[in-house]
Design a protein around this motif. Structure first.
Motif, PDB file in Angstrom:
ATOM      1  N   UNK A   1      16.044   1.098  -2.963  1.00 17.33           N
ATOM      2  CA  UNK A   1      15.729   1.891  -4.231  1.00 17.33           C
ATOM      3  C   UNK A   1      14.777   1.262  -4.869  1.00 17.33           C
ATOM      4  N   UNK A   2      14.693   0.034  -4.975  1.00 17.90           N
ATOM      5  CA  UNK A   2      13.660  -0.908  -5.656  1.00 17.90           C
ATOM      6  C   UNK A   2      12.352  -0.703  -5.255  1.00 17.90           C
ATOM      7  N   UNK A   3      12.267  -0.601  -3.717  1.00 20.18           N
ATOM      8  CA  UNK A   3      11.000  -0.373  -3.191  1.00 20.18           C
ATOM      9  C   UNK A   3      10.328   0.906  -3.685  1.00 20.18           C
ATOM     10  N   UNK A   4      11.352   2.035  -3.442  1.00 21.03           N
ATOM     11  CA  UNK A   4      10.992   3.383  -3.730  1.00 21.03           C
ATOM     12  C   UNK A   4      10.469   3.480  -5.081  1.00 21.03           C
ATOM     13  N   UNK A   5      11.270   3.062  -6.130  1.00 17.73           N
ATOM     14  CA  UNK A   5      10.791   3.274  -7.567  1.00 17.73           C
ATOM     15  C   UNK A   5       9.682   2.417  -7.841  1.00 17.73           C
ATOM     16  N   UNK A   6       9.342   1.310  -7.031  1.00 18.70           N
ATOM     17  CA  UNK A   6       8.292   0.400  -7.388  1.00 18.70           C
ATOM     18  C   UNK A   6       7.085   1.231  -6.942  1.00 18.70           C
ATOM     19  N   UNK A   7       7.042   1.904  -5.676  1.00 20.97           N
ATOM     20  CA  UNK A   7       5.893   2.647  -5.376  1.00 20.97           C
ATOM     21  C   UNK A   7       5.835   3.952  -6.323  1.00 20.97           C
ATOM     22  N   UNK A   8       6.526   4.658  -6.626  1.00 21.10           N
ATOM     23  CA  UNK A   8       6.634   5.714  -7.542  1.00 21.10           C
ATOM     24  C   UNK A   8       6.001   5.541  -8.764  1.00 21.10           C
ATOM     25  N   UNK A   9       6.564   4.400  -9.377  1.00 17.57           N
ATOM     26  CA  UNK A   9       6.245   4.113 -10.855  1.00 17.57           C
ATOM     27  C   UNK A   9       4.596   3.717 -10.777  1.00 17.57           C
ATOM     28  N   UNK A  10       4.251   2.588  -9.851  1.00 17.28           N
ATOM     29  CA  UNK A  10       2.887   2.330  -9.792  1.00 17.28           C
ATOM     30  C   UNK A  10       1.954   3.572  -9.290  1.00 17.28           C
ATOM     31  N   UNK A  11       2.226   4.457  -8.626  1.00 17.51           N
ATOM     32  CA  UNK A  11       1.559   5.601  -8.191  1.00 17.51           C
ATOM     33  C   UNK A  11       1.279   6.388  -9.544  1.00 17.51           C
TER      34      UNK A  11
END
Length: 871
Positions: free
Chosen positions: A97-107
């Motif tokens: 989830x940390x990876x998913x949310x990191x990519x989503x928030x940066x996008x």
């Protein structure tokens, strides 16, 4: 209802309402939809993309309302808070989830930056700080920042993945994306900085390309922004990381520090280089630097000399603690290089010298090439301004000649670069030390060109300190320069112009007798005529100063007396040729005050009928301002005598001086002679200047004043020279008649007292005085022939005969006093037919015919010549 049925209903509700744009403005549907989304996010993976799209829409609405200054629906703000808390919780529970949310928030941060970049409120932000301030006030944007920060902090792997995504976004939208970098550093600064540094060390030797750009550039760009906004945090993290690498026993970790040292070739502006190299400087010492060089040599990673040069050059960019950095660099320059010194020490030694020389060369070149009077930018020279005093102290304690020269060149360029107080301190230092002529000339020419008036201000400051040892050294250096300064006086930057502007100090040094007068005289000897006349007070002070030096030379009475007097004369003649009447007038008065001082015995007279003038030092005539020498002699009642062996040379020297003073300006000759006569009479007979009558009672008895005059003329033969100079002008000589009267009176009394048949030549002093007196009157054309020739008889006649002849002169002057004032020689020559004045001469010749026979014919010829002329 079963959980599966509830899940189906929630999904159906989400599908129905998420596609309806009105849902975002309907509080009830909005709240329930978001609640369902947060539930489905963890229980229905296939709906995850749709849910994130819904969150994206919700965030864009929040940002749009903020940018347009439109009030956001209260429930939306609350939902964003709930979403933020839920997603941060998910990121902390699971790496995935940390990876998913990191990519989503940066996008989304990238999307927001690009989407709203052309909005009016965004365009108004001219600086990075303006953009940061704007975005940090937006709740929706900060929600994404907080989620991204939580993901970066979670795990190393997640952090690296997030940073890769972040770097891609940064490359595509920099510098607009910099606000994201700063916002993240405020929340997860140490972790972000640590991993960015790690990436920089890893990527330095790789050629990874992202969107056509090397990723290392994106890393350093991000670090540069962070270093500018959070310098202390960046320095702490970097220091810790460098120390860990240096403490490691792994050679590869040692070598991995190289990208930091080589960073100067990647980043050339901003504070990043300063912080990186300052951190390196604080972490590296001689020991671990040698250890690092050894590891580099083993791995053959890079040429040690190239690396050392880059490291030292990087240190020269640092502005923080600049003085200690210079000391650190100088510590590698050794006075003597041992035969067994290894390659590393030799390389450090050479590189440190080279970099310091390059710094000075850069400063010099940039100053020569500067345009529009804009000072070149060399940060370390600006920073060293605050430590300039310490650098000057370092010069004092440095014995190694090569290192001393490096420090000296550095100080020169710091002063040249900064100017103001720094340049004044440097000039003061240079000119109060024994300095080579080449250095003095460079300092004068360079500094005066770029910083006009600095030389004047520096010398003025030195002279005001009243430190005689420093002033002496300064004058010695100034004299060296003056001998080479060929610029015209009209050039305001010439040394001569500067010295004239500081002439008051030189006069003070002479008057106070605090500095070697020979040094100042040599400087004065090089001066040329001034274009701006000195003030009345300065002229007076200079005249008094020259007299004070004259007195000091005679008082010292050393083996170089004549040599010093010659230097004094040459310098005075140099000033005399400036043709300043006031100076001539004052120097005459002050010299007379010293050479023929006013002594108290001359105030004692027997003639009570003569009105005596008071001698008040505070109410002197404006043209008779006394010098220090006059005050000294007036108060102490004494004469300063020239040694007998030097008397003849002294008289010749002073004769040259007074002749130049009087005759250099022909138009002012009469006035100067009158002033000379007034001063001379005022000093010799201050109480008799108004008494010019030839009274017979005066020679009938000895007079203390007249006897004192004889003593004065005997002790100071130069007075005769002064009287002879005055005799060339009738009006001026008329003022000296009191001296003539008193001297003639005293000689008549003395010759009469001898009375016997002794020859006059046995009384050598009286004979000399009598002869000089007749010659003086002859030169002044106060006596006709043959009266003006009677001095030829003196050596061959008796003392009483001398009395007879001088009494004859007295009678003539008494009877012809009015005529003598008009210089009417034809009337004076009528004496040849007047037996009253010629009979005494004939009587003396007849009486002493045996001794004067060889000159009797001469007197008879004079008589016949005069008689024929008159007839």
């Amino acid at each position: 209802m079963t959980s599966s049925n509830q899940l189906s209903q929630d999904f159906a509700f989400f599908i129905h309402h998420s596609a309806d744009s009105r849902t975002l403005t309907t509080p009830d549907n909005l709240e329930r939809t978001c609640s369902i989304c947060l539930n489905l996010l963890t229980t229905f993976p296939s709906a995850r993309d749709a849910i994130f799209d819904y969150f994206n829409s919700l965030i864009r609405v929040g940002v749009h309302c903020f940018i347009q200054n439109v009030s956001l629906v209260a429930s939306v703000s609350d939902l964003l808070t709930i979403i933020e808390a839920k997603l941060i919780s998910l990121a902390s529970q699971s790496d995935s989830w940390a990876n998913i949310l990191a990519h989503w928030s940066i996008d989304q941060l990238f999307d927001l930056t690009v989407r709203f970049a052309n909005e009016t409120n965004i365009k108004k932000c001219e600086t990075l700080n303006d953009r940061i301030q704007l975005w940090t006030q937006c709740q929706a944007a900060m929600t994404l920042i907080k989620i991204c920060s939580a993901c970066i902090i979670h795990d190393t792997t997640v952090t690296n993945n997030a940073l890769n995504k972040y770097l891609e976004a940064s490359i595509l939208s920099r510098p607009a994306f910099d606000w994201v970098t700063v916002s993240l550093s405020l929340r997860c600064g140490q972790t972000l900085i640590f991993h960015l540094i790690q990436l920089s060390l890893q990527e330095a030797n790789q050629l990874q390309i992202v969107h056509g750009v090397r990723s290392i550039y994106a890393v350093w760009s991000s670090l540069e922004i962070i270093a500018e906004q959070e310098p202390q945090v960046f320095h702490q993290v970097l220091m810790k990381q460098i120390q860990n690498l240096l403490a490691s026993d792994d050679i590869k970790k040692h070598v991995s520090i190289l990208p930091l040292i080589q960073m100067i070739s990647v980043v050339t502006t901003g504070p990043l280089c300063d912080i990186v190299y300052y951190s390196l400087y604080r972490s590296l010492n001689v020991l671990n630097l040698r250890r690092l060089c050894s590891s580099i040599r083993q791995t053959k990673t890079i040429n040690i000399e190239e690396l050392t040069n880059e490291f030292i050059s990087g240190l020269m960019r640092v502005r923080t603690d600049a003085f200690h950095i210079i000391q650190f660099i100088l510590s590698f320059i050794h006075e003597e290089i041992p035969a067994d010194q290894d390659e590393i020490e030799l390389t450090l030694n050479r590189c440190c010298k080279y970099v310091l020389q390059q710094l000075c060369h850069e400063c010099h070149c940039k100053f020569r090439l500067q345009k529009d009077n804009q000072k070149p930018s060399i940060p370390i020279l600006s920073a060293l301004r605050l430590s300039f005093d310490h650098l000057l102290d370092l010069l004092n304690y440095t014995k190694h000649s090569e290192k001393f020269q490096l420090i000296h060149d550095l100080c020169f360029n710091i002063a040249l670069y900064n100017g103001d107080d720094t340049i004044i301190k440097y000039i003061q230092y240079i000119f109060t030390k024994r300095t080579s002529l080449d250095v003095l000339q460079d300092v004068h020419l360079e500094f005066e060109y770029y910083h006009p008036n600095c030389f004047h201000d520096s010398l003025n400051s030195i002279f005001e300190q009243n430190d005689s040892s420093k002033i002496t050294l300064c004058l010695e250096n100034l004299l060296q320069l003056l001998l080479l300064d060929e610029r015209s006086l009209s050039n305001s930057r010439s040394l001569q112009s500067i010295i004239w502007s500081l002439i008051d100090h030189f006069s003070r040094f002479l008057s106070e007798n605090s500095i070697d007068y020979n040094l100042i005289l040599q400087i004065f000897l090089q001066l040329r005529s001034y274009q701006v006349l000195p003030t009345y007070e300065q002229i007076l002070q200079l005249a008094s100063s020259f007299t004070d030096i004259h007195m000091k030379i005679i008082e010292d009475n050393n083996e170089k007396l004549i040599e010093n007097l010659l230097l004094w004369r040459d310098t005075l003649l140099n000033f005399i040729h400036f043709n300043n009447h006031d100076f001539h007038l004052f120097i005459i008065n002050t010299l007379i005050d010293f050479i023929v001082p006013k002594l108290s015995p001359f105030d004692k007279i027997d003639d009570t009928n003569v009105v005596r003038r008071p001698m008040d030092m505070n109410i002197m005539n404006s043209n008779r301002v006394p010098s220090r020498s006059f005050k000294k002699n007036f108060n102490n009642d004494r004469l300063i005598k020239i040694p007998n062996q030097y008397m003849d040379q002294y008289i010749i020297l002073m004769t040259d001086v007074f002749n130049d003073l009087i005759y250099n300006i022909n138009s002012q000759k009469s006035q100067l002679l009158t002033s000379l006569a007034t001063s001379l009479v005022d000093n010799i007979l201050p109480d008799s200047t108004i008494d010019t009558q030839f009274d017979d009672e005066q020679y009938k008895a000895p007079n203390e004043r007249n006897l004192a005059l004889i003593r004065r003329l005997d002790e100071q033969p130069f007075v005769w020279i002064l009287l002879e100079i005055i005799a060339t002008d009738n009006n001026a000589f008329q003022l000296c008649i009191p001296i003539v009267r008193c001297l003639l009176c005293a000689l008549i009394v003395q010759w009469e007292n001898f009375r016997g048949e002794d020859r006059a030549k046995t009384s050598l002093k009286q004979l000399t005085l009598s002869t000089n007196l007749i010659l003086l009157l002859k030169k002044a054309r106060y006596l006709p022939t043959p009266l003006n020739e009677i001095y030829e008889l003196f050596p061959f006649i008796t003392a009483y005969d001398c009395f007879t002849l001088l009494l004859n002169i007295w009678n003539y002057l008494k009877q012809n006093q009015q005529i003598s004032q008009t210089r009417l020689l034809p009337q004076q020559q009528m004496i040849g037919r007047d037996s009253l004045y010629f009979d005494p001469i004939r009587f003396v010749i007849q009486k002493n015919i045996a001794d004067v026979g060889h000159i009797a014919e001469h007197f008879l010829h004079l008589q016949l010549q005069t008689t024929t002329s008159n007839s």
